[in-house]
Design an enzyme around this catalytic site. Structure first.
Site, PDB file in Angstrom:
ATOM      1  N   PHE A 134      35.054  43.298  39.815  1.00 50.25           N
ATOM      2  CA  PHE A 134      35.390  41.953  40.292  1.00 50.25           C
ATOM      3  C   PHE A 134      34.710  41.673  41.621  1.00 50.25           C
ATOM      4  O   PHE A 134      34.498  40.527  41.983  1.00 50.25           O
ATOM      5  CB  PHE A 134      36.926  41.802  40.372  1.00 50.25           C
ATOM      6  CG  PHE A 134      37.496  41.812  41.752  1.00 50.25           C
ATOM      7  CD1 PHE A 134      37.917  42.988  42.342  1.00 50.25           C
ATOM      8  CD2 PHE A 134      37.598  40.632  42.471  1.00 50.25           C
ATOM      9  CE1 PHE A 134      38.435  42.995  43.625  1.00 50.25           C
ATOM     10  CE2 PHE A 134      38.122  40.623  43.757  1.00 50.25           C
ATOM     11  CZ  PHE A 134      38.535  41.812  44.332  1.00 50.25           C
ATOM     12  N   LYS A 135      34.325  42.724  42.335  1.00 44.96           N
ATOM     13  CA  LYS A 135      33.657  42.536  43.623  1.00 44.96           C
ATOM     14  C   LYS A 135      32.300  41.851  43.474  1.00 44.96           C
ATOM     15  O   LYS A 135      31.746  41.356  44.457  1.00 44.96           O
ATOM     16  CB  LYS A 135      33.530  43.872  44.347  1.00 44.96           C
ATOM     17  CG  LYS A 135      34.900  44.381  44.784  1.00 44.96           C
ATOM     18  CD  LYS A 135      34.855  45.678  45.570  1.00 44.96           C
ATOM     19  CE  LYS A 135      36.230  45.994  46.147  1.00 44.96           C
ATOM     20  NZ  LYS A 135      37.246  46.272  45.091  1.00 44.96           N
ATOM     21  N   ASP A 136      31.767  41.776  42.260  1.00 48.01           N
ATOM     22  CA  ASP A 136      30.515  41.040  42.035  1.00 48.01           C
ATOM     23  C   ASP A 136      30.643  39.572  42.447  1.00 48.01           C
ATOM     24  O   ASP A 136      29.676  38.966  42.914  1.00 48.01           O
ATOM     25  CB  ASP A 136      30.119  41.082  40.554  1.00 48.01           C
ATOM     26  CG  ASP A 136      29.536  42.434  40.153  1.00 48.01           C
ATOM     27  OD1 ASP A 136      29.019  43.154  41.025  1.00 48.01           O
ATOM     28  OD2 ASP A 136      29.599  42.765  38.948  1.00 48.01           O
ATOM     29  N   LEU A 171      30.139  39.782  46.203  1.00 47.35           N
ATOM     30  CA  LEU A 171      28.949  40.475  46.702  1.00 47.35           C
ATOM     31  C   LEU A 171      27.639  39.958  46.100  1.00 47.35           C
ATOM     32  O   LEU A 171      26.571  40.259  46.600  1.00 47.35           O
ATOM     33  CB  LEU A 171      29.094  41.982  46.485  1.00 47.35           C
ATOM     34  CG  LEU A 171      30.016  42.624  47.529  1.00 47.35           C
ATOM     35  CD1 LEU A 171      30.403  44.039  47.114  1.00 47.35           C
ATOM     36  CD2 LEU A 171      29.368  42.638  48.905  1.00 47.35           C
TER      37      LEU A 171
END
Ligand SMILES: *Cc1c(COP(=O)(O)O)cnc(C)c1O
Length: 486
Positions: A107-109, A112
């Site tokens: 989910f950090k995509d 980021l």
């Protein structure tokens, strides 16, 4: 839109400056002075990229709107395979917001992939010509998502440090095979703390900063407390709500609860910002694993980080100091930066703080909280698979469990934020399903696929046999030296 600091609200900076600087000089976090209002009916009609532009424009008003629109298209279009913000129905009234369809299945995509573009633009707007050198210590997911986000971005170089043996085989390969001309990856002898301490030492090293400056370069971090990482996460709350309206599950204006597997409190805080912008949110439910410092905080008003640390099957939630909570304390205390500074000083000195009763009451009006240990999460994985035909990872399972338990209002839908693809943790998921667990990650991947009839994401399955570009193993003490290497 002006931003100020949670620990000194006489300060004012632009959004570009907040993103470039990351942290305010006295240690506070940057927060917006207002909450832009969104026309809900309009927001529900927009596709993901246009919705992202709308939210970004509201907060990043010093950026060119055309640039923000373009960046949103590049990041959330084909890059997410058309599945940005995908919502699946799991049980009656419980939905899964699948946040793992991005390039690294994390989910950090969402944050980021966008953040590097915001950073490059901020440098341009503020006439910064130096090369930005990003150092990241990672226990797994953040490192890969950051590498993929910053790769081949002009004016930026990134070096990632992970603990030898501290990541899964798949996570290690995700990093060791990373493409791009401005990236480097190092295995550090020791555990995550050793890697993180080494990186912090490099950031604090004045001699090192001088040498970098002589080379027209400067350090920066990809840390989750940067406003540029928070703002992209607001978008999917609106998007999920829009899908519920579109599918006639709710009427425009009905309240929806959101249950969020929480570590650093960034993802769930983005939901609180969405609420301030006009999204009809019922409760924001904070789901924790056995490291349940937040559950205790919501129950008692005392945040106590002096406690045993547990390694769990949901490692991204193994956190004792949830940095982004500071932003919530600031807003709900009526922007009392002096109070926040005192609470944070207490946390630094004694490991704990207690908020005034009125502040706790305000927090409880917006939030509920609960936790689940590994065994309960494993049972939840099995139950969701057997009863609902839905395969989930251990982080998401914690949230499903808490969503069932926190005392929901009947009939109000609850959206669970699913933060990781189950194939990122194939061994834990297999074990939860009562299956034998093979030794290697790729054998586990195949076994999970065979027993569930589901397909692993190509980004993960395709790692097997790929050429590794980075194989250097260093000591923590060498981190500062390799940071300077070209
Ligand atoms: C980072 C992460 C979280 C926690 O998100 P926060 O914003 O730190 O609260 C939860 N699940 C997964 C899989 C993550 O990678």
């Amino acid at each position: 839109m002006e931003f100020t600091s949670t620990r000194n609200n006489s300060l004012s900076v632009s959004s570009a400056q907040a993103i470039l600087q990351g942290l305010s000089e006295e240690g506070g976090l940057f927060v917006p002075r207002q909450f832009p209002q969104v026309d809900l009916a309009e927001a529900c009609r927009l596709d993901y990229c246009r919705l992202a532009r709308l939210v970004l424009e509201g907060f990043l008003s010093d950026y060119d709107p055309a640039f923000l629109g373009q960046a949103a298209e590049q990041v959330y279009g084909a890059n997410f395979g058309g599945k940005a913000g995908q919502l699946s129905k799991v049980t009656e009234d419980v939905y899964s917001l699948e946040l793992w369809h991005g390039p690294t299945c994390a989910f950090k995509d969402y944050a980021l992939q966008l953040m590097p573009r915001l950073l490059v633009k901020a440098k341009e707007m503020l006439d910064h010509t130096e090369t930005t050198l990003i150092l990241v210590a990672t226990s797994g997911d953040t490192g890969k998502a950051a590498l993929e986000g910053y790769r081949d971005i002009p004016g930026i170089a990134i070096k990632v440090f992970y603990p030898t043996g501290g990541t899964s085989e798949i996570q290690r390969l995700q990093m060791a095979t990373q493409q791009g001309d401005n990236v480097a990856v190092y295995a550090v002898r020791g555990n995550f703390d050793d890697a993180q301490t080494g990186v912090k030492r490099a950031f604090a090293d004045k001699e090192l900063a001088k040498k970098l400056a002589a080379d027209n370069a400067a350090f920066s971090s990809a840390n989750s407390i940067n406003w540029g990482r928070l703002v992209p996460q607001i978008v999917y709350y609106f998007y999920a709500y829009g899908r519920l309206v579109e599918q006639n599950r709710i009427a425009l204006g009905d309240k929806v609860d959101f249950c969020v597997p929480t570590g650093n409190f960034g993802d769930i805080l983005a939901g609180w910002y969405a609420k301030q912008m006009g999204l009809p949110v019922g409760k924001l439910v904070c789901a924790s694993n056995k490291n349940n410092v937040l559950t205790d905080f919501f129950a008692t008003g005392t945040y106590n980080a002096k406690r045993e640390f547990f390694k769990t099957t949901s490692p991204s939630m193994d956190i004792l100091v949830s940095s982004n909570l500071e932003r919530l304390l600031y807003h709900l205390s009526g922007c009392d930066s002096q109070l926040v500074a005192e609470l944070m000083a207490s946390l630094a000195q004694t490991g704990s703080y207690t908020v005034p009763a009125g502040l706790l009451e305000a927090i409880r009006a917006d939030f509920a909280a609960g936790w689940a240990d590994d065994e309960t999460a494993a049972k939840e994985i099995a139950a969701r698979w057997t009863d609902s035909g839905y395969l989930c990872d251990p982080h998401t399972a914690v949230a499903f469990r808490v969503a069932e338990e926190y005392g929901r209002e009947t009939g109000r839908p609850c959206v669970v934020l699913s933060t990781a693809n189950p194939y990122k943790f194939p061994a834990a998921v297999l074990q939860a399903l009562g299956q034998p667990v093979p030794q290697g990650d790729f054998d586990a991947l195949r076994a999970l696929s065979a027993c569930t009839g589901t397909t692993p994401p190509a980004q993960l399955a395709g790692l097997e046999g790929m050429t590794e570009r980075f194989d250097r193993v260093i000591d923590p003490a060498e981190i500062s030296a390799v940071a300077l290497e070209k």
